[in-house]
Scaffold this motif. Sequence first.
Motif, PDB file in Angstrom:
ATOM      1  N   GLY A 109       0.686  -1.232   0.002  1.00 57.50           N
ATOM      2  CA  GLY A 109      -0.068   0.038  -0.051  1.00 57.50           C
ATOM      3  C   GLY A 109       0.865   1.151  -0.025  1.00 57.50           C
ATOM      4  N   VAL A 110       2.098   1.028  -0.154  1.00 64.12           N
ATOM      5  CA  VAL A 110       2.940   2.366  -0.028  1.00 64.12           C
ATOM      6  C   VAL A 110       3.149   2.976  -1.441  1.00 64.12           C
ATOM      7  CG1 VAL A 110       5.273   3.147   0.507  1.00 64.12           C
ATOM      8  CG2 VAL A 110       4.263   1.564   1.956  1.00 64.12           C
ATOM      9  N   ARG A 111       3.102   4.163  -1.499  1.00 65.44           N
ATOM     10  CA  ARG A 111       3.568   4.810  -2.768  1.00 65.44           C
ATOM     11  C   ARG A 111       5.005   5.055  -2.897  1.00 65.44           C
ATOM     12  NH1 ARG A 111       2.866  11.243  -4.070  1.00 65.44           N
ATOM     13  NH2 ARG A 111       3.718  11.459  -5.978  1.00 65.44           N
ATOM     14  N   VAL A 112       5.603   4.485  -3.848  1.00 67.00           N
ATOM     15  CA  VAL A 112       6.911   4.403  -4.034  1.00 67.00           C
ATOM     16  C   VAL A 112       7.429   5.474  -5.231  1.00 67.00           C
ATOM     17  CG1 VAL A 112       9.170   3.145  -4.278  1.00 67.00           C
ATOM     18  CG2 VAL A 112       7.074   2.139  -3.138  1.00 67.00           C
ATOM     19  N   ILE A 113       8.422   6.592  -4.873  1.00 66.02           N
ATOM     20  CA  ILE A 113       8.864   7.338  -6.038  1.00 66.02           C
ATOM     21  C   ILE A 113      10.273   6.980  -6.070  1.00 66.02           C
ATOM     22  CG2 ILE A 113       9.037   9.673  -6.822  1.00 66.02           C
ATOM     23  CD1 ILE A 113       7.113  10.511  -4.426  1.00 66.02           C
ATOM     24  N   VAL A 114      10.616   6.657  -7.206  1.00 65.46           N
ATOM     25  CA  VAL A 114      11.981   6.217  -7.414  1.00 65.46           C
ATOM     26  C   VAL A 114      12.791   7.178  -8.499  1.00 65.46           C
ATOM     27  CG1 VAL A 114      13.890   4.559  -8.140  1.00 65.46           C
ATOM     28  CG2 VAL A 114      11.764   3.936  -6.863  1.00 65.46           C
ATOM     29  N   ALA A 115      13.848   7.552  -8.310  1.00 64.20           N
ATOM     30  CA  ALA A 115      14.548   8.599  -9.290  1.00 64.20           C
ATOM     31  C   ALA A 115      15.809   7.798  -9.358  1.00 64.20           C
ATOM     32  CB  ALA A 115      14.627  10.051  -8.820  1.00 64.20           C
ATOM     33  N   GLY A 116      16.359   7.908 -10.603  1.00 65.33           N
ATOM     34  CA  GLY A 116      17.565   7.719 -11.161  1.00 65.33           C
ATOM     35  C   GLY A 116      17.860   7.600 -12.691  1.00 65.33           C
ATOM     36  N   THR A 117      19.186   7.702 -12.974  1.00 67.48           N
ATOM     37  CA  THR A 117      19.745   7.853 -14.185  1.00 67.48           C
ATOM     38  C   THR A 117      19.567   6.535 -14.621  1.00 67.48           C
ATOM     39  OG1 THR A 117      21.474   9.368 -13.408  1.00 67.48           O
ATOM     40  CG2 THR A 117      21.890   8.361 -15.321  1.00 67.48           C
ATOM     41  N   ASP A 118      18.804   6.587 -16.143  1.00 67.62           N
ATOM     42  CA  ASP A 118      18.562   5.236 -16.574  1.00 67.62           C
ATOM     43  C   ASP A 118      19.723   4.535 -17.432  1.00 67.62           C
ATOM     44  OD1 ASP A 118      18.137   7.367 -18.170  1.00 67.62           O
ATOM     45  OD2 ASP A 118      16.523   6.533 -19.158  1.00 67.62           O
ATOM     46  N   MET A 119      20.505   5.285 -17.787  1.00 59.58           N
ATOM     47  CA  MET A 119      21.591   4.923 -18.622  1.00 59.58           C
ATOM     48  C   MET A 119      23.087   5.351 -18.256  1.00 59.58           C
ATOM     49  SD  MET A 119      20.840   5.551 -22.690  1.00 59.58           S
ATOM     50  CE  MET A 119      19.113   6.398 -22.803  1.00 59.58           C
ATOM     51  N   ASP A 120      23.853   4.185 -18.257  1.00 61.58           N
ATOM     52  CA  ASP A 120      25.176   4.478 -17.838  1.00 61.58           C
ATOM     53  C   ASP A 120      25.942   5.420 -18.919  1.00 61.58           C
ATOM     54  OD1 ASP A 120      26.065   2.857 -19.630  1.00 61.58           O
ATOM     55  OD2 ASP A 120      26.441   1.065 -18.254  1.00 61.58           O
ATOM     56  N   PHE A 121      27.184   5.790 -18.688  1.00 53.48           N
ATOM     57  CA  PHE A 121      27.868   6.606 -19.713  1.00 53.48           C
ATOM     58  C   PHE A 121      27.962   5.946 -21.104  1.00 53.48           C
ATOM     59  CE2 PHE A 121      32.313   4.689 -20.425  1.00 53.48           C
ATOM     60  CZ  PHE A 121      32.138   3.800 -19.297  1.00 53.48           C
ATOM     61  N   ARG A 122      27.833   4.699 -20.992  1.00 56.51           N
ATOM     62  CA  ARG A 122      27.941   3.733 -22.431  1.00 56.51           C
ATOM     63  C   ARG A 122      26.426   3.796 -23.130  1.00 56.51           C
ATOM     64  NH1 ARG A 122      29.202   0.239 -18.948  1.00 56.51           N
ATOM     65  NH2 ARG A 122      31.279   0.024 -18.118  1.00 56.51           N
ATOM     66  N   GLY A 123      25.554   4.148 -22.447  1.00 56.13           N
ATOM     67  CA  GLY A 123      24.181   4.134 -22.946  1.00 56.13           C
ATOM     68  C   GLY A 123      23.437   2.889 -22.670  1.00 56.13           C
ATOM     69  N   GLU A 124      23.969   2.041 -21.878  1.00 55.25           N
ATOM     70  CA  GLU A 124      23.382   0.819 -21.233  1.00 55.25           C
ATOM     71  C   GLU A 124      22.539   1.117 -20.095  1.00 55.25           C
ATOM     72  OE1 GLU A 124      23.528  -1.906 -22.847  1.00 55.25           O
ATOM     73  OE2 GLU A 124      25.108  -1.039 -24.330  1.00 55.25           O
TER      74      GLU A 124
END
Length: 212
Positions: A109-124
């Motif tokens: 029942g928790v609202r979870v908000i996640v922020a993050g850089t989706d790609m590394d420096f290679r684009g992976e």
Amino acid sequence: MFHGARHGWIEVVAGVMFSGKSEELIRRVRRALIAGRRVQLFKSHLDDRYGGQFRISSHDGREIDAEPVSSSVQVAGKVRPSTQVVAVDEAQFLDDGICVVVDALADAGVRVIVAGTDMDFRGEPFGPMGLLLARAERIDKLTAICVVCGDPATRNQRLIDGKPAPAEGPTIQVGGSESYEARCRRCHDVPQRDRAQRELLPTDGTEEWKGI
Ligand code: ADP
Ligand code: ZN
């Protein structure tokens, strides 16, 4: 371990560095505080901007500090049973176990908000971000401004002594002398990646992949 309201979900704020993910996370947390929700905020302590810590306050005087974490187990251990909103910044630095933790929180029942850089420096895909994006009910992918051409930027350019860093380096450089820029796909430069990618291209032996 967790209990809360009936409806939980996962929302991910993804994007390149400098795209405003932290700003957006802070905005959402501030609004949750205004709504009177019980909020906990976590931040990978690999990221030491803001001196490794930051505090979010709402105009009605409520404030919370970001709790530094270095693993998904620590997040699970720190969430209080009464918490209604869990926010995690810089999630790309955490282990894949964070997917299980946020799934369990949302189920409870928790609202979870996640922020993050989706790609590394290679684009992976960076760390657990690909898995988190697959599990999320809501995704917002933010762009920055390409420092080379001014188009929307979606890639992290790693530079070492001002020059594009080769694909071989570690994904996370600790204490390195490198710097990063936000760039678009066209201006993103990863020496040695293109050759490796060509070897991975599917082919039936007759197909020509022109221009790659
Ligand atoms: P993130 O968490 O995605 O790294 P932040 O919320 O910390 O982003 O920072 C976003 C801020 O970075 C913007 O509001 C802007 O002031 C600044 N900034 C610096 N470089 C750029 C860029 N190339 N494109 C867009 N914003 C940039
Ligand atoms: Zn560009």
